[in-house]
Write a protein that holds these residues in place. Structure first.
Motif, PDB file in Angstrom:
ATOM      1  N   GLY A  17      31.813 -33.597  18.527  1.00 31.25           N
ATOM      2  CA  GLY A  17      31.270 -32.964  17.337  1.00 31.25           C
ATOM      3  C   GLY A  17      29.891 -32.415  17.617  1.00 31.25           C
ATOM      4  N   MET A  18      29.587 -31.240  17.075  1.00 33.56           N
ATOM      5  CA  MET A  18      28.333 -30.554  17.381  1.00 33.56           C
ATOM      6  C   MET A  18      27.527 -30.278  16.114  1.00 33.56           C
ATOM      7  SD  MET A  18      26.505 -29.294  19.908  1.00 33.56           S
ATOM      8  CE  MET A  18      27.718 -29.126  21.249  1.00 33.56           C
ATOM      9  N   VAL A  19      26.276 -30.770  16.073  1.00 28.15           N
ATOM     10  CA  VAL A  19      25.327 -30.372  15.043  1.00 28.15           C
ATOM     11  C   VAL A  19      24.613 -29.124  15.552  1.00 28.15           C
ATOM     12  CG1 VAL A  19      23.323 -31.014  13.664  1.00 28.15           C
ATOM     13  CG2 VAL A  19      24.986 -32.763  14.328  1.00 28.15           C
ATOM     14  N   VAL A  20      24.758 -28.015  14.853  1.00 24.13           N
ATOM     15  CA  VAL A  20      24.124 -26.751  15.235  1.00 24.13           C
ATOM     16  C   VAL A  20      22.820 -26.626  14.450  1.00 24.13           C
ATOM     17  CG1 VAL A  20      24.368 -24.246  15.315  1.00 24.13           C
ATOM     18  CG2 VAL A  20      26.376 -25.715  15.693  1.00 24.13           C
ATOM     19  N   ILE A  21      21.702 -26.599  15.189  1.00 21.81           N
ATOM     20  CA  ILE A  21      20.369 -26.574  14.584  1.00 21.81           C
ATOM     21  C   ILE A  21      19.773 -25.182  14.800  1.00 21.81           C
ATOM     22  CG2 ILE A  21      18.145 -27.724  14.434  1.00 21.81           C
ATOM     23  CD1 ILE A  21      19.388 -30.122  15.864  1.00 21.81           C
ATOM     24  N   PRO A  22      19.620 -24.389  13.745  1.00 25.39           N
ATOM     25  CA  PRO A  22      19.204 -22.990  13.903  1.00 25.39           C
ATOM     26  C   PRO A  22      17.765 -22.816  14.372  1.00 25.39           C
ATOM     27  CG  PRO A  22      20.285 -23.360  11.786  1.00 25.39           C
ATOM     28  CD  PRO A  22      19.962 -24.710  12.359  1.00 25.39           C
ATOM     29  N   ASP A  23      17.415 -21.552  14.592  1.00 22.35           N
ATOM     30  CA  ASP A  23      16.015 -21.198  14.806  1.00 22.35           C
ATOM     31  C   ASP A  23      15.341 -21.096  13.436  1.00 22.35           C
ATOM     32  OD1 ASP A  23      16.672 -18.724  13.666  1.00 22.35           O
ATOM     33  OD2 ASP A  23      16.592 -17.618  15.541  1.00 22.35           O
ATOM     34  N   VAL A  24      14.183 -20.457  13.383  1.00 19.73           N
ATOM     35  CA  VAL A  24      13.404 -20.421  12.139  1.00 19.73           C
ATOM     36  C   VAL A  24      14.088 -19.655  11.010  1.00 19.73           C
ATOM     37  CG1 VAL A  24      11.173 -20.743  13.241  1.00 19.73           C
ATOM     38  CG2 VAL A  24      12.090 -18.435  13.018  1.00 19.73           C
TER      39      VAL A  24
ATOM     40  N   ASP B 296      34.519 -29.889  16.829  1.00 16.83           N
ATOM     41  CA  ASP B 296      34.192 -29.763  15.408  1.00 16.83           C
ATOM     42  C   ASP B 296      32.683 -29.575  15.276  1.00 16.83           C
ATOM     43  OD1 ASP B 296      36.847 -30.186  14.494  1.00 16.83           O
ATOM     44  OD2 ASP B 296      36.592 -32.334  14.801  1.00 16.83           O
ATOM     45  N   ALA B 297      32.258 -28.701  14.362  1.00 20.75           N
ATOM     46  CA  ALA B 297      30.838 -28.340  14.307  1.00 20.75           C
ATOM     47  C   ALA B 297      30.363 -28.183  12.877  1.00 20.75           C
ATOM     48  CB  ALA B 297      30.597 -27.039  15.079  1.00 20.75           C
ATOM     49  N   VAL B 298      29.087 -28.461  12.675  1.00 25.02           N
ATOM     50  CA  VAL B 298      28.449 -28.201  11.389  1.00 25.02           C
ATOM     51  C   VAL B 298      27.050 -27.653  11.654  1.00 25.02           C
ATOM     52  CG1 VAL B 298      27.640 -30.598  11.148  1.00 25.02           C
ATOM     53  CG2 VAL B 298      27.817 -29.133   9.136  1.00 25.02           C
ATOM     54  N   ALA B 299      26.751 -26.501  11.054  1.00 27.23           N
ATOM     55  CA  ALA B 299      25.436 -25.869  11.158  1.00 27.23           C
ATOM     56  C   ALA B 299      24.667 -26.158   9.877  1.00 27.23           C
ATOM     57  CB  ALA B 299      25.584 -24.361  11.362  1.00 27.23           C
ATOM     58  N   VAL B 300      23.362 -26.378  10.003  1.00 21.28           N
ATOM     59  CA  VAL B 300      22.552 -26.810   8.864  1.00 21.28           C
ATOM     60  C   VAL B 300      21.462 -25.802   8.535  1.00 21.28           C
ATOM     61  CG1 VAL B 300      22.995 -29.243   9.356  1.00 21.28           C
ATOM     62  CG2 VAL B 300      20.972 -28.145  10.344  1.00 21.28           C
ATOM     63  N   ASP B 301      20.965 -25.905   7.320  1.00 23.04           N
ATOM     64  CA  ASP B 301      19.831 -25.109   6.861  1.00 23.04           C
ATOM     65  C   ASP B 301      18.619 -26.021   6.715  1.00 23.04           C
ATOM     66  OD1 ASP B 301      18.816 -22.507   5.804  1.00 23.04           O
ATOM     67  OD2 ASP B 301      18.518 -23.686   3.978  1.00 23.04           O
ATOM     68  N   PHE B 302      17.403 -25.425   6.760  1.00 25.40           N
ATOM     69  CA  PHE B 302      16.167 -26.215   6.707  1.00 25.40           C
ATOM     70  C   PHE B 302      15.465 -26.195   5.356  1.00 25.40           C
ATOM     71  CE2 PHE B 302      15.696 -24.392  11.216  1.00 25.40           C
ATOM     72  CZ  PHE B 302      16.312 -25.483  11.810  1.00 25.40           C
ATOM     73  N   PHE B 303      15.850 -25.293   4.446  1.00 21.82           N
ATOM     74  CA  PHE B 303      14.907 -24.853   3.425  1.00 21.82           C
ATOM     75  C   PHE B 303      15.278 -25.203   1.987  1.00 21.82           C
ATOM     76  CE2 PHE B 303      14.677 -21.648   6.936  1.00 21.82           C
ATOM     77  CZ  PHE B 303      13.442 -22.043   7.431  1.00 21.82           C
ATOM     78  N   ALA B 304      16.152 -26.184   1.776  1.00 25.01           N
ATOM     79  CA  ALA B 304      16.583 -26.497   0.415  1.00 25.01           C
ATOM     80  C   ALA B 304      15.426 -26.939  -0.475  1.00 25.01           C
ATOM     81  CB  ALA B 304      17.654 -27.587   0.447  1.00 25.01           C
ATOM     82  N   ARG B 305      14.419 -27.572   0.118  1.00 28.06           N
ATOM     83  CA  ARG B 305      13.324 -28.123  -0.670  1.00 28.06           C
ATOM     84  C   ARG B 305      12.242 -27.103  -1.006  1.00 28.06           C
ATOM     85  NH1 ARG B 305      15.270 -31.411   2.999  1.00 28.06           N
ATOM     86  NH2 ARG B 305      15.890 -33.539   2.425  1.00 28.06           N
ATOM     87  N   THR B 306      12.267 -25.950  -0.346  1.00 28.70           N
ATOM     88  CA  THR B 306      11.148 -25.019  -0.513  1.00 28.70           C
ATOM     89  C   THR B 306      11.555 -23.591  -0.834  1.00 28.70           C
ATOM     90  OG1 THR B 306      11.097 -24.551   1.881  1.00 28.70           O
ATOM     91  CG2 THR B 306       9.726 -26.379   1.079  1.00 28.70           C
TER      92      THR B 306
END
Length: 257
Positions: free
Chosen positions: A48-55, A75-85
Protein backbone atom coordinates in the motif's frame (compact mmCIF):
# COMPACT_ATOMS: atom_id res chain seq x y z
CA UNK A 1 9.21 24.46 -9.53
CA UNK A 2 6.14 22.35 -8.63
CA UNK A 3 3.87 20.51 -11.04
CA UNK A 4 1.91 22.64 -13.47
CA UNK A 5 -1.85 22.35 -13.76
CA UNK A 6 -1.54 20.14 -16.86
CA UNK A 7 1.25 17.96 -15.46
CA UNK A 8 0.69 14.21 -15.24
CA UNK A 9 2.88 11.25 -14.27
CA UNK A 10 4.93 10.05 -17.26
CA UNK A 11 3.43 6.56 -17.11
CA UNK A 12 1.24 4.76 -19.61
CA UNK A 13 -1.99 3.29 -18.19
CA UNK A 14 -2.46 -0.45 -18.01
CA UNK A 15 -6.00 -1.39 -19.02
CA UNK A 16 -8.01 -3.13 -16.32
CA UNK A 17 -5.38 -2.80 -13.60
CA UNK A 18 -7.33 -0.53 -11.24
CA UNK A 19 -10.68 -1.80 -10.04
CA UNK A 20 -11.79 1.27 -8.09
CA UNK A 21 -10.68 4.89 -7.77
CA UNK A 22 -12.54 7.63 -5.95
CA UNK A 23 -12.44 10.99 -4.23
CA UNK A 24 -13.41 10.79 -0.58
CA UNK A 25 -12.57 12.29 2.81
CA UNK A 26 -10.48 10.83 5.57
CA UNK A 27 -10.80 11.87 9.21
CA UNK A 28 -7.66 12.91 11.08
CA UNK A 29 -7.02 12.31 14.78
CA UNK A 30 -8.29 15.80 15.67
CA UNK A 31 -11.58 15.16 13.84
CA UNK A 32 -10.67 17.17 10.74
CA UNK A 33 -12.02 15.70 7.51
CA UNK A 34 -9.60 16.20 4.63
CA UNK A 35 -9.60 15.43 0.91
CA UNK A 36 -8.06 12.19 -0.28
CA UNK A 37 -8.13 10.00 -3.37
CA UNK A 38 -7.91 6.22 -3.25
CA UNK A 39 -7.20 3.65 -5.95
CA UNK A 40 -7.59 -0.11 -5.43
CA UNK A 41 -5.88 -2.77 -7.52
CA UNK A 42 -7.56 -5.69 -9.26
CA UNK A 43 -4.45 -7.79 -8.50
CA UNK A 44 -3.15 -6.52 -5.14
CA UNK A 45 0.33 -7.51 -4.09
CA UNK A 46 -0.12 -6.65 -0.42
CA UNK A 47 1.66 -3.31 -0.79
CA UNK A 48 0.00 0.00 0.00
CA UNK A 49 1.27 3.46 -0.92
CA UNK A 50 0.62 6.80 0.78
CA UNK A 51 1.13 9.44 -1.94
CA UNK A 52 2.32 12.72 -0.39
CA UNK A 53 2.05 15.64 -2.85
CA UNK A 54 4.23 18.66 -3.38
CA UNK A 55 3.07 22.11 -2.26
CA UNK A 56 0.11 21.99 -4.66
CA UNK A 57 -1.77 19.58 -2.41
CA UNK A 58 -4.19 17.05 -3.90
CA UNK A 59 -3.54 18.02 -7.50
CA UNK A 60 -4.75 15.86 -10.41
CA UNK A 61 -1.17 14.67 -10.92
CA UNK A 62 -1.25 12.81 -7.63
CA UNK A 63 -4.66 11.29 -8.27
CA UNK A 64 -3.33 9.95 -11.57
CA UNK A 65 -0.25 8.60 -9.81
CA UNK A 66 -2.40 6.74 -7.28
CA UNK A 67 -4.16 5.03 -10.20
CA UNK A 68 -0.82 4.11 -11.79
CA UNK A 69 0.22 2.43 -8.54
CA UNK A 70 -3.03 0.48 -8.38
CA UNK A 71 -2.49 -0.69 -11.96
CA UNK A 72 0.75 -2.38 -10.87
CA UNK A 73 -0.77 -4.04 -7.80
CA UNK A 74 -0.18 -1.36 -5.16
CA UNK A 75 -3.28 0.01 -3.43
CA UNK A 76 -2.75 3.76 -3.01
CA UNK A 77 -4.20 6.82 -1.35
CA UNK A 78 -3.13 10.41 -2.10
CA UNK A 79 -3.72 13.10 0.53
CA UNK A 80 -4.31 16.83 0.71
CA UNK A 81 -2.64 19.22 3.19
CA UNK A 82 -5.02 22.14 3.43
CA UNK A 83 -8.35 21.18 5.03
CA UNK A 84 -7.67 23.37 8.06
CA UNK A 85 -6.70 26.52 6.19
CA UNK A 86 -7.81 26.62 2.54
CA UNK A 87 -11.12 28.33 1.69
CA UNK A 88 -12.26 25.48 -0.57
CA UNK A 89 -11.35 22.26 -2.39
CA UNK A 90 -9.99 23.72 -5.64
CA UNK A 91 -6.33 22.78 -6.17
CA UNK A 92 -6.11 24.07 -9.75
CA UNK A 93 -4.34 27.12 -11.16
CA UNK A 94 -6.38 29.54 -9.04
CA UNK A 95 -5.26 27.96 -5.76
CA UNK A 96 -2.75 30.15 -3.88
CA UNK A 97 -0.76 27.25 -2.46
CA UNK A 98 2.27 29.33 -1.52
CA UNK A 99 0.22 31.30 1.00
CA UNK A 100 -1.11 28.07 2.48
CA UNK A 101 2.10 26.11 3.02
CA UNK A 102 3.33 28.33 5.91
CA UNK A 103 -0.01 27.74 7.65
CA UNK A 104 0.44 23.97 7.79
CA UNK A 105 1.80 22.40 10.95
CA UNK A 106 4.09 19.36 11.17
CA UNK A 107 1.89 17.66 13.74
CA UNK A 108 -1.31 17.94 11.69
CA UNK A 109 0.46 16.97 8.47
CA UNK A 110 1.68 13.84 10.24
CA UNK A 111 -1.76 13.13 11.70
CA UNK A 112 -3.32 13.28 8.23
CA UNK A 113 -0.66 10.97 6.79
CA UNK A 114 -1.26 8.57 9.69
CA UNK A 115 -4.98 8.55 8.82
CA UNK A 116 -4.08 7.57 5.25
CA UNK A 117 -1.83 4.80 6.55
CA UNK A 118 -4.64 3.50 8.75
CA UNK A 119 -7.03 3.55 5.79
CA UNK A 120 -4.67 1.43 3.67
CA UNK A 121 -4.39 -1.07 6.50
CA UNK A 122 -8.17 -1.33 6.82
CA UNK A 123 -10.29 -3.78 4.83
CA UNK A 124 -11.77 -0.85 2.92
CA UNK A 125 -8.32 0.33 1.86
CA UNK A 126 -7.01 -3.09 0.87
CA UNK A 127 -5.70 -4.55 4.17
CA UNK A 128 -2.15 -3.62 3.24
CA UNK A 129 0.56 -5.96 4.56
CA UNK A 130 3.46 -3.65 3.71
CA UNK A 131 3.08 0.12 3.88
CA UNK A 132 5.10 2.59 1.79
CA UNK A 133 5.12 6.33 1.20
CA UNK A 134 6.22 8.36 -1.80
CA UNK A 135 6.55 12.13 -1.69
CA UNK A 136 7.52 14.91 -4.05
CA UNK A 137 9.48 18.07 -3.18
CA UNK A 138 7.83 19.31 0.06
CA UNK A 139 6.13 15.91 0.24
CA UNK A 140 9.46 14.20 -0.42
CA UNK A 141 10.84 15.56 2.85
CA UNK A 142 7.66 14.41 4.60
CA UNK A 143 8.10 10.97 3.04
CA UNK A 144 11.64 10.66 4.41
CA UNK A 145 10.31 11.54 7.87
CA UNK A 146 7.79 8.70 7.64
CA UNK A 147 10.68 6.30 8.15
CA UNK A 148 11.06 7.76 11.66
CA UNK A 149 7.34 8.14 12.38
CA UNK A 150 6.73 4.84 14.14
CA UNK A 151 4.01 3.85 11.66
CA UNK A 152 5.82 0.68 10.59
CA UNK A 153 6.60 1.39 6.96
CA UNK A 154 8.22 -1.21 4.72
CA UNK A 155 10.07 1.59 2.91
CA UNK A 156 9.84 5.26 1.96
CA UNK A 157 10.56 7.06 -1.31
CA UNK A 158 11.44 10.68 -2.02
CA UNK A 159 11.34 12.35 -5.43
CA UNK A 160 13.47 15.50 -5.15
CA UNK A 161 12.70 15.70 -1.44
CA UNK A 162 14.82 18.16 0.51
CA UNK A 163 17.03 15.95 2.69
CA UNK A 164 18.44 18.91 4.63
CA UNK A 165 15.05 20.55 5.16
CA UNK A 166 13.22 23.41 3.47
CA UNK A 167 15.35 26.00 1.72
CA UNK A 168 13.02 28.78 2.83
CA UNK A 169 9.79 29.32 4.70
CA UNK A 170 8.80 28.03 8.12
CA UNK A 171 11.18 25.89 10.13
CA UNK A 172 10.21 22.23 9.86
CA UNK A 173 11.67 18.88 10.93
CA UNK A 174 14.66 18.05 8.75
CA UNK A 175 15.10 14.53 7.34
CA UNK A 176 18.83 14.55 8.01
CA UNK A 177 18.16 15.17 11.70
CA UNK A 178 15.97 12.05 11.82
CA UNK A 179 18.50 9.67 10.26
CA UNK A 180 19.34 7.89 13.52
CA UNK A 181 15.62 7.04 13.91
CA UNK A 182 14.99 5.72 10.39
CA UNK A 183 13.33 2.33 10.78
CA UNK A 184 12.99 1.21 7.15
CA UNK A 185 14.84 1.46 3.83
CA UNK A 186 14.87 4.76 1.93
CA UNK A 187 14.94 5.36 -1.84
CA UNK A 188 15.87 8.84 -3.12
CA UNK A 189 15.49 10.12 -6.68
CA UNK A 190 17.07 13.44 -7.62
CA UNK A 191 17.66 15.60 -10.68
CA UNK A 192 21.27 16.55 -11.29
CA UNK A 193 20.25 20.04 -12.45
CA UNK A 194 18.02 20.70 -9.43
CA UNK A 195 19.33 24.02 -8.13
CA UNK A 196 17.51 23.57 -4.83
CA UNK A 197 19.15 20.22 -4.01
CA UNK A 198 22.86 20.32 -4.90
CA UNK A 199 24.97 17.18 -5.05
CA UNK A 200 26.56 18.23 -1.77
CA UNK A 201 23.16 17.91 -0.02
CA UNK A 202 22.59 14.47 -1.53
CA UNK A 203 26.07 13.36 -0.43
CA UNK A 204 25.57 14.73 3.09
CA UNK A 205 22.31 12.86 3.53
CA UNK A 206 23.72 9.63 2.14
CA UNK A 207 26.82 9.88 4.34
CA UNK A 208 24.65 10.42 7.41
CA UNK A 209 22.62 7.31 6.53
CA UNK A 210 25.78 5.25 6.07
CA UNK A 211 27.24 6.40 9.40
CA UNK A 212 24.00 5.41 11.12
CA UNK A 213 23.88 2.05 9.35
CA UNK A 214 20.65 2.88 7.51
CA UNK A 215 19.62 1.54 4.11
CA UNK A 216 19.61 4.39 1.58
CA UNK A 217 19.57 3.83 -2.17
CA UNK A 218 19.70 6.90 -4.37
CA UNK A 219 20.19 8.00 -7.94
CA UNK A 220 20.90 11.43 -9.41
CA UNK A 221 19.81 11.82 -13.04
CA UNK A 222 22.35 14.01 -14.90
CA UNK A 223 20.85 17.17 -16.36
CA UNK A 224 17.37 16.48 -14.98
CA UNK A 225 15.66 19.40 -13.21
CA UNK A 226 13.46 19.52 -10.15
CA UNK A 227 10.07 17.93 -11.02
CA UNK A 228 11.52 15.96 -13.95
CA UNK A 229 9.03 13.12 -13.36
CA UNK A 230 6.39 14.69 -15.59
CA UNK A 231 4.85 13.69 -18.91
CA UNK A 232 5.65 17.16 -20.26
CA UNK A 233 9.37 16.68 -19.58
CA UNK A 234 9.82 14.64 -22.75
CA UNK A 235 13.59 15.10 -22.82
CA UNK A 236 13.80 13.18 -19.53
CA UNK A 237 11.62 10.25 -20.51
CA UNK A 238 14.48 7.82 -19.92
CA UNK A 239 15.11 9.19 -16.43
CA UNK A 240 11.40 8.93 -15.64
CA UNK A 241 11.22 5.36 -16.91
CA UNK A 242 14.25 4.39 -14.83
CA UNK A 243 12.84 6.11 -11.74
CA UNK A 244 9.53 4.25 -12.08
CA UNK A 245 11.38 0.96 -12.52
CA UNK A 246 13.37 1.63 -9.35
CA UNK A 247 10.23 2.52 -7.40
CA UNK A 248 8.49 -0.68 -8.45
CA UNK A 249 11.53 -2.82 -7.67
CA UNK A 250 11.97 -1.14 -4.28
CA UNK A 251 8.34 -1.78 -3.36
CA UNK A 252 8.46 -5.39 -4.55
CA UNK A 253 11.69 -6.06 -2.64
CA UNK A 254 10.28 -4.79 0.66
CA UNK A 255 6.72 -6.16 0.45
CA UNK A 256 5.95 -9.01 2.81
CA UNK A 257 4.99 -12.23 1.05
Amino acid sequence: MCVDNDSRPPLAPIAGGSMDARDFRLTSSDGTKFMAYAARSTRPTGAGMVVIPDVRGLHSYYKALAVRFAEVGVDAVAVDFFARTAPGDDRGDSFDFMSQIPLTKPETLQADIAAAAAYLRSDEGGATRSLFSVGFCFGGALSYLQAASGLGYGGVIGFYGWPLGLRRGPDRPKPIDAVSRLACPVLSLFGGADEGIPQSAVNEFDAACKRAGKSHDFVVYPGAPHSFFDRKQTEFVDASADAWRRVREFVAKHTKR
